[in-house]
Write an enzyme that holds these catalytic residues in place. Structure first.
Site, short mmCIF file in Angstrom:
data_model
loop_
_atom_site.label_atom_id
_atom_site.label_comp_id
_atom_site.label_asym_id
_atom_site.label_seq_id
_atom_site.Cartn_x
_atom_site.Cartn_y
_atom_site.Cartn_z
N HIS A 141 44.96 77.14 34.54
CA HIS A 141 45.18 78.26 33.53
C HIS A 141 46.23 77.26 32.35
CE1 HIS A 141 43.37 81.16 35.71
NE2 HIS A 141 43.69 81.11 36.91
N CYS A 185 43.36 78.50 28.38
CA CYS A 185 43.67 79.06 28.11
C CYS A 185 45.21 78.97 27.19
CB CYS A 185 43.83 80.99 28.48
SG CYS A 185 42.40 81.02 29.00
#
Length: 321
Positions: A141, A185
């Site tokens: 992430h 991301c």
């Protein structure tokens, strides 16, 4: 799988961006807390040809091994973030692809902040004298500030990851390409793209000449022994998406960016420069990928990978395979 002649000095009339003179710059540097470089070679020797050649040495008699690769695959998180189901597909794909290219990959699953930094610092302390290059893949992430590990520690900034193997901290990788691939991301904003009607094709071309520069360096061969090189030279940072944007991951097939990168890498030729390979990935992701159904679907989300190059030579990763 897990392998003096005269010293050039700075002119007295020169200063840094703050106006400090050379003696003041040294004083500032000595006052900063900088971790000592690992003892994996205290003296770095480079030839003039190391500076003048236009292609990195890959799989040569001098550097017979391709390089080590660390793959960090974070799936299960203990910090409140959702698990990254499907990331195993990306990890397996990257592991196999680098194996095919002759690298020596090592896979680490579900790493904390300290785990990642310790493993990178550990590989930086090793001797890479017989290796052509180094690579690191991070699947996790992320947000606009950096990459999340599996714990609640602060985010990992890409510049901190890269600094572990820079010229100061890993001397046996000086002058060799260091590749970082990040699938994460970089923000919360999804890119829905724009609708464009294609009516024509425009071609452009550009070329740059380096012969004069190379000749200049060759002429300097007998004029210096020591050169001061940038600490962050020879890095290549490849990121799944542009700043501030989300990155797509399929729970069954993995991330479109990683799968696209793997496909293009598998079709490389020995003469293919890696920056051209990455540009092809950008093109395929820009023109051929959308998670929506139909070209003009309002729910379609696009993704634009990007790369930052600090390479100083052409990189031919397929060479020697």
């Amino acid at each position: 799988m897990s392998d003096k002649r005269g010293k050039k000095t700075v002119g007295e009339d020169q200063s840094d961006a703050r106006g400090n003179k050379p003696d003041q710059i040294d004083a500032v540097r000595s006052s900063q807390q900088v971790s000592p470089a690992p003892e994996n070679g205290t003296e770095v020797r480079m030839t003039v040809s190391d500076l003048t050649r236009d292609t990195y040495e890959i799989d040569t008699e001098r550097f017979p091994h391709k390089g080590k690769v660390l793959i960090f695959n974070n799936i299960n998180f203990n910090n409140g973030m959702p698990d990254r189901v499907g990331s195993d597909q990306d990890a397996s794909t990257m592991y196999q692809r680098f194996c095919d290219l002759g690298f020596e990959p090592t896979l680490f699953n579900d790493c904390t902040h300290d785990d990642i930094m310790e493993k990178l610092k550990g590989v930086a302390s090793e001797d890479h004298g017989s290796y052509s290059c180094f690579a690191c893949v991070v699947l996790s992430h992320g947000d606009q500030d950096g990459i999340w590990a599996t714990d609640k520690s602060p985010v990992l900034k890409t510049e901190h990851l890269m600094a572990t193997v820079n010229a100061q901290n890993c001397k046996s990788l000086i002058g060799k390409p260091k590749l970082f691939i990040i699938q994460a991301c970089r923000g919360l904003q999804s890119d829905q793209g724009v609708i464009v009607d294609v009516n024509d094709r425009v071609l452009s071309d550009a070329a740059g000449e380096t012969e004069e520069y190379l000749a200049h360096l060759t002429q300097q061969e007998n004029m210096y022994q020591n050169v001061r090189l940038p600490t962050d030279m020879d890095f290549l940072l490849v990121q799944a998406t542009s700043p501030g944007k989300t990155s797509i991951r399929n729970t069954q097939t993995g991330s479109p960016f990683i799968q696209c990168l793997s496909e293009v890498m598998s079709n490389m030729e020995e003469t293919d420069e890696f920056l051209d390979v990455l540009t092809k990935v950008n093109r395929k992701m820009a023109f051929n990928f959308s998670n929506g159904h139909g070209e003009r679907s309002r729910i379609s989300v696009t993704q634009m990978p990007c790369f930052t190059s600090m390479l100083t030579k052409k990189l031919l990763l397929k060479k020697g395979c």
